[in-house]
Design a protein around this motif. Structure first.
Motif, PDB file in Angstrom:
ATOM      1  N   GLU A 133      20.684  65.628  43.785  1.00  0.00           N
ATOM      2  CA  GLU A 133      20.871  65.107  42.204  1.00  0.00           C
ATOM      3  C   GLU A 133      19.845  63.993  42.102  1.00  0.00           C
ATOM      4  OE1 GLU A 133      24.685  63.465  42.208  1.00  0.00           O
ATOM      5  OE2 GLU A 133      25.646  65.521  42.375  1.00  0.00           O
ATOM      6  N   LEU A 134      19.234  63.212  43.057  1.00  0.00           N
ATOM      7  CA  LEU A 134      18.044  62.238  42.857  1.00  0.00           C
ATOM      8  C   LEU A 134      17.009  62.730  42.445  1.00  0.00           C
ATOM      9  CD1 LEU A 134      17.211  59.334  42.896  1.00  0.00           C
ATOM     10  CD2 LEU A 134      16.824  59.416  45.335  1.00  0.00           C
ATOM     11  N   ALA A 135      16.556  64.043  43.075  1.00  0.00           N
ATOM     12  CA  ALA A 135      15.285  64.927  42.759  1.00  0.00           C
ATOM     13  C   ALA A 135      15.227  65.415  41.506  1.00  0.00           C
ATOM     14  CB  ALA A 135      15.064  65.711  43.929  1.00  0.00           C
ATOM     15  N   ASP A 136      16.820  65.712  41.138  1.00  0.00           N
ATOM     16  CA  ASP A 136      16.838  66.345  39.514  1.00  0.00           C
ATOM     17  C   ASP A 136      16.474  65.306  38.616  1.00  0.00           C
ATOM     18  OD1 ASP A 136      17.129  68.826  40.673  1.00  0.00           O
ATOM     19  OD2 ASP A 136      19.416  68.846  40.766  1.00  0.00           O
ATOM     20  N   VAL A 149       8.446  65.641  43.870  1.00  0.00           N
ATOM     21  CA  VAL A 149       9.878  65.498  43.911  1.00  0.00           C
ATOM     22  C   VAL A 149      10.324  66.615  45.213  1.00  0.00           C
ATOM     23  CG1 VAL A 149      11.898  65.516  42.724  1.00  0.00           C
ATOM     24  CG2 VAL A 149      10.021  64.312  41.773  1.00  0.00           C
ATOM     25  N   LEU A 150       9.911  67.655  44.848  1.00  0.00           N
ATOM     26  CA  LEU A 150      10.575  68.847  45.557  1.00  0.00           C
ATOM     27  C   LEU A 150       9.982  68.625  47.175  1.00  0.00           C
ATOM     28  CD1 LEU A 150      10.518  71.742  43.138  1.00  0.00           C
ATOM     29  CD2 LEU A 150      12.251  70.470  43.842  1.00  0.00           C
ATOM     30  N   GLY A 151       8.983  68.341  47.080  1.00  0.00           N
ATOM     31  CA  GLY A 151       8.405  68.147  48.610  1.00  0.00           C
ATOM     32  C   GLY A 151       9.053  66.786  49.365  1.00  0.00           C
ATOM     33  N   GLY A 217       6.924  79.936  44.701  1.00  0.00           N
ATOM     34  CA  GLY A 217       6.622  79.404  43.536  1.00  0.00           C
ATOM     35  C   GLY A 217       6.835  78.027  43.386  1.00  0.00           C
ATOM     36  N   PHE A 218       7.170  77.310  44.355  1.00  0.00           N
ATOM     37  CA  PHE A 218       7.507  75.808  44.002  1.00  0.00           C
ATOM     38  C   PHE A 218       6.079  74.923  43.884  1.00  0.00           C
ATOM     39  CE2 PHE A 218      11.119  76.776  46.292  1.00  0.00           C
ATOM     40  CZ  PHE A 218      12.175  76.341  45.918  1.00  0.00           C
ATOM     41  N   GLY A 219       4.909  75.758  43.980  1.00  0.00           N
ATOM     42  CA  GLY A 219       3.671  75.041  43.989  1.00  0.00           C
ATOM     43  C   GLY A 219       2.933  75.575  42.474  1.00  0.00           C
TER      44      GLY A 219
END
Length: 265
Positions: A133-136, A149-151, A217-219
């Protein structure tokens, strides 16, 4: 019974507040207290924070376990400041170049209170926050780069796995007969070798995770979609307002008593 239910209700509400609002409230308090070194502002902030602890949804045992590093850090900072801080006033104790004066002791108390007033709310607020939730919130509301953020989220998720790896390495070494004995010197050697083994394992897992995230596809450079929408509503505004009120009351109390000491002045 009604009091307990009321506390549980408030605790659940705080737990559901967007972590970005909790981060903002903690930052407001921290930035205010960092600007000054005095007893009043830190003490007032700490008292106000203590009044809100029953509504944080954290039990006594969990509170002491999670905040133990903060208490240890405050004591260490106070001792170091008392022994090596700027001397002023009467000398209370001395041993060679090390002296404890009234001024250094006063400064040590102020430093200890600041560490507690800054560290405890941050630890408690994030104890009820979900990292996802913090990352979102950071990506959708603060608009931080999604890759960063995702890393960071992936790295945080691996902390528990690293703890399990450390325990597995210790058991494997003990099974081979190299995990015990040797005294303090042997213990330091085992710590160094086991840390290096964990570092190698972490690098291998990190490279595999990075490849997997790139393959999914995260990058990518295209704007990404999010599975959960992050909202900032009345509860989040109230959380930030609480942080602002605590910071303002602490600053006003310090200025009113004449104890405000601007660190850069």
């Amino acid at each position: 019974m009604s009091i307990v239910l009321t506390l549980d209700l408030h605790a659940s509400r705080i737990a559901r507040v967007n972590p970005v609002a909790k981060l903002a409230a903690a930052l407001v308090i921290s930035l205010t207290l960092v600007l000054t070194i005095d007893w009043v502002s830190a003490g007032v902030a700490l008292v106000l924070e203590a009044m809100l602890l029953p509504f944080a949804g954290v039990g006594a045992r969990q509170f002491w376990m999670r905040t133990a590093p903060v208490w240890i850090a405050s004591i260490a900072a106070a001792v170091a400041t008392a022994l090596y801080g700027a001397d002023s006033g009467a000398v209370l104790w001395g041993l060679g170049p090390i002296t404890v004066t009234e001024g250094s002791l006063f400064l040590a108390g102020a430093i200890a209170l600041r560490v507690l007033a800054i560290g405890i709310p941050g630890v408690i607020l994030f104890a009820t926050s979900d990292p996802t939730e913090l990352a979102d919130g950071l990506a959708q509301l603060v608009h931080l780069p999604a890759r960063f953020v995702l890393g960071a989220l992936a790295a945080l998720r691996l902390v528990g796995l690293f703890i399990d790896d450390w325990r597995a390495l210790a058991r494997a070494r003990r099974a081979r007969g190299i995990g015990d004995g040797g005294g303090p010197v042997g213990g330091m050697r085992r710590l160094g070798s086991q840390s290096f083994a964990l570092l190698v394992l972490s690098l291998r897992r990190g490279s595999k995770l990075a490849t997997a995230m790139e393959a999914k596809g995260f990058g990518g450079d295209r704007p990404r979609t999010w599975a959960r929408a992050s909202h900032f509503g009345r509860a989040e505004v109230a959380m930030v307002a609480i942080g602002v009120v605590i910071a303002v009351i602490a600053a006003v109390a310090a200025v009113g008593t004449g104890s405000w000491h601007f660190v850069v002045s």
